[in-house]
Design an enzyme around this catalytic site. Structure first.
Site, PDB file in Angstrom:
ATOM      1  N   GLY A  11     -36.755 -28.018   3.287  1.00  0.00           N
ATOM      2  CA  GLY A  11     -36.085 -28.790   4.208  1.00  0.00           C
ATOM      3  C   GLY A  11     -35.468 -30.037   4.207  1.00  0.00           C
ATOM      4  O   GLY A  11     -35.755 -30.364   3.468  1.00  0.00           O
ATOM      5  N   ASP A  12     -34.866 -30.534   5.993  1.00  0.00           N
ATOM      6  CA  ASP A  12     -34.693 -31.814   5.721  1.00  0.00           C
ATOM      7  C   ASP A  12     -33.432 -32.094   4.612  1.00  0.00           C
ATOM      8  O   ASP A  12     -33.359 -33.576   4.727  1.00  0.00           O
ATOM      9  CB  ASP A  12     -35.804 -32.564   6.601  1.00  0.00           C
ATOM     10  CG  ASP A  12     -37.171 -32.045   6.897  1.00  0.00           C
ATOM     11  OD1 ASP A  12     -36.832 -31.330   8.213  1.00  0.00           O
ATOM     12  OD2 ASP A  12     -37.888 -31.867   6.306  1.00  0.00           O
ATOM     13  N   GLU A  13     -32.932 -31.331   4.267  1.00  0.00           N
ATOM     14  CA  GLU A  13     -32.214 -31.996   3.377  1.00  0.00           C
ATOM     15  C   GLU A  13     -30.702 -32.310   3.368  1.00  0.00           C
ATOM     16  O   GLU A  13     -29.785 -33.475   2.755  1.00  0.00           O
ATOM     17  CB  GLU A  13     -31.879 -30.545   2.327  1.00  0.00           C
ATOM     18  CG  GLU A  13     -33.012 -29.398   1.574  1.00  0.00           C
ATOM     19  CD  GLU A  13     -33.860 -28.872   2.383  1.00  0.00           C
ATOM     20  OE1 GLU A  13     -34.232 -27.788   1.770  1.00  0.00           O
ATOM     21  OE2 GLU A  13     -33.005 -28.450   3.157  1.00  0.00           O
ATOM     22  N   LYS A  15     -28.401 -31.006   6.143  1.00  0.00           N
ATOM     23  CA  LYS A  15     -27.483 -29.842   5.943  1.00  0.00           C
ATOM     24  C   LYS A  15     -26.331 -30.059   7.193  1.00  0.00           C
ATOM     25  O   LYS A  15     -25.784 -29.378   6.909  1.00  0.00           O
ATOM     26  CB  LYS A  15     -28.190 -28.235   5.941  1.00  0.00           C
ATOM     27  CG  LYS A  15     -29.640 -27.632   4.785  1.00  0.00           C
ATOM     28  CD  LYS A  15     -30.252 -26.536   5.391  1.00  0.00           C
ATOM     29  CE  LYS A  15     -31.267 -26.845   5.745  1.00  0.00           C
ATOM     30  NZ  LYS A  15     -32.169 -27.423   5.850  1.00  0.00           N
ATOM     31  N   ALA A  38     -35.590 -25.511  13.014  1.00  0.00           N
ATOM     32  CA  ALA A  38     -34.383 -26.097  12.624  1.00  0.00           C
ATOM     33  C   ALA A  38     -34.809 -27.454  12.533  1.00  0.00           C
ATOM     34  O   ALA A  38     -34.244 -27.730  14.174  1.00  0.00           O
ATOM     35  CB  ALA A  38     -33.253 -25.430  12.883  1.00  0.00           C
ATOM     36  N   GLY A  39     -33.759 -28.434  12.414  1.00  0.00           N
ATOM     37  CA  GLY A  39     -33.567 -29.387  12.579  1.00  0.00           C
ATOM     38  C   GLY A  39     -31.981 -30.122  12.151  1.00  0.00           C
ATOM     39  O   GLY A  39     -32.796 -30.710  11.136  1.00  0.00           O
ATOM     40  N   HIS A  40     -31.031 -29.685  12.796  1.00  0.00           N
ATOM     41  CA  HIS A  40     -29.710 -30.178  11.777  1.00  0.00           C
ATOM     42  C   HIS A  40     -29.325 -31.372  12.223  1.00  0.00           C
ATOM     43  O   HIS A  40     -28.701 -31.616  13.623  1.00  0.00           O
ATOM     44  CB  HIS A  40     -28.678 -29.035  11.852  1.00  0.00           C
ATOM     45  CG  HIS A  40     -29.200 -27.975  10.799  1.00  0.00           C
ATOM     46  ND1 HIS A  40     -28.718 -26.337  10.752  1.00  0.00           N
ATOM     47  CD2 HIS A  40     -30.551 -27.607  10.728  1.00  0.00           C
ATOM     48  CE1 HIS A  40     -29.520 -25.824   9.728  1.00  0.00           C
ATOM     49  NE2 HIS A  40     -30.435 -26.874   9.330  1.00  0.00           N
ATOM     50  N   ARG A 142     -42.673  -4.677  15.323  1.00  0.00           N
ATOM     51  CA  ARG A 142     -41.588  -3.450  16.652  1.00  0.00           C
ATOM     52  C   ARG A 142     -41.955  -3.533  17.633  1.00  0.00           C
ATOM     53  O   ARG A 142     -42.186  -2.941  18.336  1.00  0.00           O
ATOM     54  CB  ARG A 142     -41.579  -2.375  16.216  1.00  0.00           C
ATOM     55  CG  ARG A 142     -41.659  -1.981  14.943  1.00  0.00           C
ATOM     56  CD  ARG A 142     -41.976  -0.481  14.117  1.00  0.00           C
ATOM     57  NE  ARG A 142     -43.557  -1.348  13.699  1.00  0.00           N
ATOM     58  CZ  ARG A 142     -44.133   0.188  12.910  1.00  0.00           C
ATOM     59  NH1 ARG A 142     -42.780   1.467  12.920  1.00  0.00           N
ATOM     60  NH2 ARG A 142     -44.979   0.050  12.505  1.00  0.00           N
ATOM     61  N   GLY A 299     -40.864 -35.487  14.263  1.00  0.00           N
ATOM     62  CA  GLY A 299     -40.923 -36.696  14.104  1.00  0.00           C
ATOM     63  C   GLY A 299     -41.702 -37.041  13.480  1.00  0.00           C
ATOM     64  O   GLY A 299     -42.072 -38.184  13.188  1.00  0.00           O
TER      65      GLY A 299
END
Length: 420
Positions: A11-13, A15, A38-40, A142, A299
């Site tokens: 992650g954190d690439e 994107k 997620a943090g975009h 379910r 953070g």
């Protein structure tokens, strides 16, 4: 056809910026998995915006945005994000759609997440404590509530039934935090959500494809956090790889064309878990400082290290990556020497494969060194301007992976992306 854009590391690439760059070339941007973990990060009118659940095409007026059924949705986070988007003069009601099959994160999911992590003590996985894991557990068990259930008059009854089940679990874990404020906020946010275009997502997306519309599926987290193929158990709760697009949106495999993989020019990881190329010295600190490596969602300071081509090759393989985007190449401008991991030594034996259980074996990375380019690349606009030493670094990665770096990001700005 559907193109996929996803992360190849932990992650954190970067994107968000890349999706934002590609968005004008697509008619639909669709999130297919993950949740508010997620943090975009985008920059709109030179202002930083972090999107956690809304697809990154929301700032493009003619782009349709779909939150797919593979996502777990936090109504409170969504409401806050919508308010942020609205502050930029964007009417989120116009181009944002939500699949009715998308599962909801309840306040008790957040409580269960926190209770579970507290119980693990030193073995905690580094959860963002946003209720994502428990929401996915209810999905596979379910029990979960979905966005479409909001339109049912029995929703409150269903909610109370599930809440009581969760409360028994919390009691057994000796967790007694008052979540009444969370609940009040949750139900207010649900009322807010009723104004959205709630659609049958799989018909919606396939109808767009049959009309010849171009769809970009936007991944969250990274491939090495995939619940099946990541560094288990230090993974997320969903399939972050390209296969997750089919189940997360309801599209057939043959509809997928390009898989665009995003990787940093080095490596980072947030939270616990294996990280073979992690640097525990001043070099790691320098990467963190220059790259401003702190989580967009939490953070938290990110762990930093050199690029891991063994893991990256694995990620390219399981995703079927057709082109690469290398981000944060400018962070390496200041270094005299760069290293790439070309193989692992596992219990004394050399291998180019990612081990089944990375936490149970001693992994020593084998390195290839490169001379640093020692040049500011942030103002460069074309591949021809890039330093020769940088081209050598990228060329080696291309040859190792058998996939070409098609774009290099040389800064956080929208225009700081060089096509190779």
């Amino acid at each position: 056809m559907v193109d996929v854009l996803l992360g190849l590391q932990w992650g954190d690439e970067g994107k968000g910026k890349i999706v934002d760059y590609f968005a004008p070339f697509y008619d639909v941007i669709a999130r297919f998995q993950g949740g508010p973990n997620a943090g975009h990060t985008l920059y709109v009118n030179d202002k930083k915006v972090v999107l956690h659940q809304i697809p990154s095409g929301i700032f493009h007026e003619n782009t349709t945005n779909l939150i797919g059924n593979g996502v777990v949705l936090d109504a409170v986070t969504l409401r806050r994000e919508c308010e942020t988007v609205n502050s930029f003069g964007v009417d989120f009601r116009k181009n944002l759609y939500i699949s009715e099959r998308t599962h909801l994160i309840l306040p008790t999911h957040r409580a269960l997440d926190k209770a579970s992590e507290l119980q693990k003590g030193n073995e905690k996985i580094g959860s963002t404590l946003k209720g994502i894991g428990p929401a996915y557990m209810d999905k596979t068990g379910r029990n979960g509530l979905r966005v479409g259930d909001l339109l049912d008059k029995s929703f409150t009854t269903q909610y109370i039934k599930l809440r009581l089940k969760h409360q028994k679990l919390l009691d057994s874990m000796n967790f007694h935090e008052d979540i009444s404020a969370w609940e009040e906020e949750f139900f207010d946010a649900l009322e807010f959500m009723r104004q959205f275009k709630i659609v049958n997502g799989e018909y919606f997306i396939n109808d767009k494809i049959s009309q010849g519309k171009k769809v970009l599926a936007e991944g969250a987290q990274g491939s090495m956090l995939d619940v099946d193929f990541g560094t288990f158990p230090f993974v997320t709760s969903s399939n972050t790889i390209s296969a997750g697009v089919c189940t997360g949106l309801g599209v057939a495999p043959q509809k997928i064309k390009d898989v665009i993989g995003v990787t940093k020019a080095y490596c980072t990881r947030v939270g616990s878990g294996p990280f073979p190329t992690e640097l525990h010295d001043n070099m790691g600190e320098e990467l963190r400082r220059i790259g401003n490596e702190f989580g967009a969602t939490t953070g938290r300071p990110r762990r930093c290290g050199w690029i891991d081509l063994v893991a990256l090759n694995f990620a390219c393989m399981v995703n079927g990556v057709t082109k690469l985007v290398m981000t944060k190449a400018d962070v390496l401008d200041a270094f005299d020497e760069l290293k790439v991991c070309t193989s692992y030594v596992v219990n004394g034996e050399k291998t180019n494969q990612v081990p089944f259980q990375m936490t149970r074996v001693a992994i020593e990375p084998e390195w290839k060194s490169f001379k640093g380019w020692k040049q500011d690349v942030t103002a460069m606009k074309s591949a021809a301007e890039l330093p020769g030493v940088m081209k050598d670094y990228v060329s080696f990665i291309n040859d190792y992976l058998g996939v070409k770096v098609a774009y290099i990001s040389n800064g956080p700005g929208r225009d700081q992306l060089i096509e190779i």
